[in-house]
Design a protein around this motif. Structure first.
Motif, PDB file in Angstrom:
ATOM      1  N   GLY A   7       0.789  -1.228   0.000  1.00 48.96           N
ATOM      2  CA  GLY A   7       0.000   0.000   0.000  1.00 48.96           C
ATOM      3  C   GLY A   7       0.817   1.272   0.000  1.00 48.96           C
ATOM      4  N   PHE A   8       0.144   2.341  -0.368  1.00 51.00           N
ATOM      5  CA  PHE A   8       0.784   3.649  -0.360  1.00 51.00           C
ATOM      6  C   PHE A   8      -0.214   4.733   0.050  1.00 51.00           C
ATOM      7  N   ARG A   9      -1.088   4.404   0.955  1.00 45.86           N
ATOM      8  CA  ARG A   9      -2.129   5.320   1.411  1.00 45.86           C
ATOM      9  C   ARG A   9      -1.530   6.605   1.994  1.00 45.86           C
ATOM     10  N   LYS A  10      -0.425   6.524   2.693  1.00 46.90           N
ATOM     11  CA  LYS A  10       0.179   7.689   3.350  1.00 46.90           C
ATOM     12  C   LYS A  10       0.995   8.550   2.389  1.00 46.90           C
ATOM     13  N   LEU A  11       1.127   8.108   1.159  1.00 44.93           N
ATOM     14  CA  LEU A  11       1.932   8.830   0.174  1.00 44.93           C
ATOM     15  C   LEU A  11       1.431  10.252  -0.047  1.00 44.93           C
ATOM     16  N   PHE A  12       0.128  10.454  -0.009  1.00 49.57           N
ATOM     17  CA  PHE A  12      -0.457  11.744  -0.346  1.00 49.57           C
ATOM     18  C   PHE A  12      -0.744  12.633   0.866  1.00 49.57           C
ATOM     19  N   LEU A  13      -0.278  12.284   2.051  1.00 44.56           N
ATOM     20  CA  LEU A  13      -0.561  13.079   3.242  1.00 44.56           C
ATOM     21  C   LEU A  13       0.004  14.490   3.154  1.00 44.56           C
ATOM     22  N   ASN A  14       1.187  14.657   2.577  1.00 46.69           N
ATOM     23  CA  ASN A  14       1.832  15.967   2.520  1.00 46.69           C
ATOM     24  C   ASN A  14       1.730  16.629   1.149  1.00 46.69           C
ATOM     25  N   VAL A  15       0.840  16.134   0.298  1.00 46.50           N
ATOM     26  CA  VAL A  15       0.659  16.696  -1.037  1.00 46.50           C
ATOM     27  C   VAL A  15      -0.576  17.600  -1.023  1.00 46.50           C
ATOM     28  N   LYS A  16      -0.460  18.792  -1.608  1.00 47.69           N
ATOM     29  CA  LYS A  16      -1.594  19.699  -1.676  1.00 47.69           C
ATOM     30  C   LYS A  16      -2.686  19.081  -2.538  1.00 47.69           C
ATOM     31  N   HIS A  17      -3.942  19.385  -2.217  1.00 44.68           N
ATOM     32  CA  HIS A  17      -5.072  18.809  -2.944  1.00 44.68           C
ATOM     33  C   HIS A  17      -5.037  19.187  -4.429  1.00 44.68           C
ATOM     34  N   VAL A  18      -4.540  20.375  -4.737  1.00 38.84           N
ATOM     35  CA  VAL A  18      -4.446  20.818  -6.133  1.00 38.84           C
ATOM     36  C   VAL A  18      -3.524  19.894  -6.925  1.00 38.84           C
ATOM     37  N   ASP A  19      -2.449  19.441  -6.317  1.00 41.52           N
ATOM     38  CA  ASP A  19      -1.491  18.561  -6.978  1.00 41.52           C
ATOM     39  C   ASP A  19      -1.883  17.095  -6.855  1.00 41.52           C
ATOM     40  N   ASP A  20      -2.708  16.793  -5.895  1.00 42.83           N
ATOM     41  CA  ASP A  20      -3.102  15.420  -5.588  1.00 42.83           C
ATOM     42  C   ASP A  20      -3.812  14.744  -6.769  1.00 42.83           C
ATOM     43  N   ILE A  21      -4.797  15.404  -7.339  1.00 47.00           N
ATOM     44  CA  ILE A  21      -5.625  14.791  -8.377  1.00 47.00           C
ATOM     45  C   ILE A  21      -4.822  14.437  -9.634  1.00 47.00           C
ATOM     46  N   PRO A  22      -4.001  15.344 -10.179  1.00 50.16           N
ATOM     47  CA  PRO A  22      -3.218  14.960 -11.372  1.00 50.16           C
ATOM     48  C   PRO A  22      -2.240  13.805 -11.111  1.00 50.16           C
ATOM     49  N   ILE A  23      -1.658  13.788  -9.912  1.00 49.32           N
ATOM     50  CA  ILE A  23      -0.722  12.709  -9.581  1.00 49.32           C
ATOM     51  C   ILE A  23      -1.460  11.378  -9.505  1.00 49.32           C
TER      52      ILE A  23
END
Length: 49
Positions: A7-23
């Motif tokens: 899993g990689f659920r914690k990968l996006f904890l420090n990513v801004k929501h604006v950048d989250d969706i494209p990634i």
């Protein structure tokens, strides 16, 4: 010995929501589909280097 991660659920904890969706979309495209992405994210499938 094979190195893998569950899993990689914690990968996006420090990513801004604006950048989250494209990634997330790019990762989904790389893995092939949305259901496959969520299986990897939740740890049902393992990620290898």
């Amino acid at each position: 010995m094979i190195r893998a991660t569950w899993g990689f659920r914690k990968l996006f904890l420090n990513v801004k929501h604006v950048d989250d969706i494209p990634i997330r979309r790019k990762i989904q495209q790389y893995l092939g589909s949305r259901p496959t992405y969520y299986r990897y994210m939740n740890g049902q499938l393992t990620l290898t280097p």
